[in-house]
Design an enzyme around this catalytic site. Structure first.
Site, short mmCIF file in Angstrom:
data_model
loop_
_atom_site.label_atom_id
_atom_site.label_comp_id
_atom_site.label_asym_id
_atom_site.label_seq_id
_atom_site.Cartn_x
_atom_site.Cartn_y
_atom_site.Cartn_z
N GLU A 18 18.94 -31.17 -46.67
CA GLU A 18 20.04 -32.13 -46.64
C GLU A 18 21.17 -31.64 -45.72
OE1 GLU A 18 20.94 -33.06 -50.77
OE2 GLU A 18 19.08 -34.24 -50.88
N CYS A 67 13.99 -35.45 -44.51
CA CYS A 67 13.04 -35.55 -45.61
C CYS A 67 11.96 -34.47 -45.45
CB CYS A 67 12.36 -36.91 -45.62
SG CYS A 67 13.39 -38.26 -46.20
N GLU A 83 8.87 -34.84 -45.35
CA GLU A 83 7.81 -35.28 -44.44
C GLU A 83 8.18 -35.03 -42.98
OE1 GLU A 83 9.22 -36.90 -46.94
OE2 GLU A 83 7.91 -38.40 -47.83
N CYS A 105 9.43 -42.29 -48.43
CA CYS A 105 10.39 -43.36 -48.12
C CYS A 105 9.89 -44.13 -46.90
CB CYS A 105 11.78 -42.77 -47.86
SG CYS A 105 11.93 -41.93 -46.27
N1 THU Z 1 13.40 -37.39 -49.67
C1 THU Z 1 12.31 -36.81 -49.07
O1 THU Z 1 12.33 -35.61 -48.76
N2 THU Z 1 11.24 -37.59 -48.81
C2 THU Z 1 11.13 -38.90 -49.13
O2 THU Z 1 10.15 -39.54 -48.78
C3 THU Z 1 12.17 -39.53 -49.94
C4 THU Z 1 13.45 -38.79 -50.03
C5 THU Z 1 14.59 -36.58 -49.91
C6 THU Z 1 15.73 -36.88 -49.00
C7 THU Z 1 16.93 -36.44 -49.82
O3 THU Z 1 17.16 -35.06 -49.56
C8 THU Z 1 16.46 -36.59 -51.26
O4 THU Z 1 15.07 -36.78 -51.22
C9 THU Z 1 17.10 -37.78 -51.97
O5 THU Z 1 16.90 -38.95 -51.27
#
Ligand code: THU
Length: 135
Positions: free
Chosen positions: A45, A54, A56, A87
């Protein structure tokens, strides 16, 4: 035969390394490559929120670093090992770097999803004009 429990375990393990001080959601992603390697990554983050990476994102970067190819199976999980679905933005990333039949973990109770189910009628490289051709 895909070892989904093992892949989910790798995703869970990667999630332990997440940098997620803002959401508190530690996410790991693990994938099997066309060469049979297992790669993983975690979310990172940022105080700007919008620049958050993310799990991925790191996974497709690890794929390039490991020599390229395509992902054939992916599991995304939180730090307790609960499967999460990618996501929307990450579905697009996986479309570009996944095999045509990329499978995405849906948890131990149900069969995996095909990425094509999660991102139907996707935009992809084939939708761009051919290189070197004038518009
Ligand atoms: N997040 C991911 O790492 N991958 C996803 O496909 C969905 C969301 C993370 C991003 C953020 O750090 C946290 O989850 C909350 O959204």
């Amino acid at each position: 035969m895909i070892d989904w429990a093992g892949l989910r375990w790798s995703a869970r393990d990667a999630a332990q390394h997440a940098y997620a001080p803002y959401s508190g959601l530690r996410v790991g992603a693990a994938g099997i490559t066309s060469r049979g390697e297992v790669l993983s990554s975690c979310n990172v983050e940022n105080a700007s929120f919008g620049l958050t990476l993310c799990a991925e994102c790191g996974l497709v970067s690890a794929l390039a670093l490991s020599g390229g190819g395509k992902l054939s199976a992916v599991s995304v999980a939180d730090s307790d090992g609960k499967a999460l679905l990618p996501c929307g933005r990450c579905r697009q990333l996986l479309h570009e770097h996944g095999s045509a039949e990329l499978l995405v973990d849906a948890g131990s109770e149900v069969p995996p999803h095909r990425l094509a189910e999660l991102l139907p009628l996707a935009f992809g490289p084939e939708d761009l004009p051919a290189k070197g051709v004038e518009p």
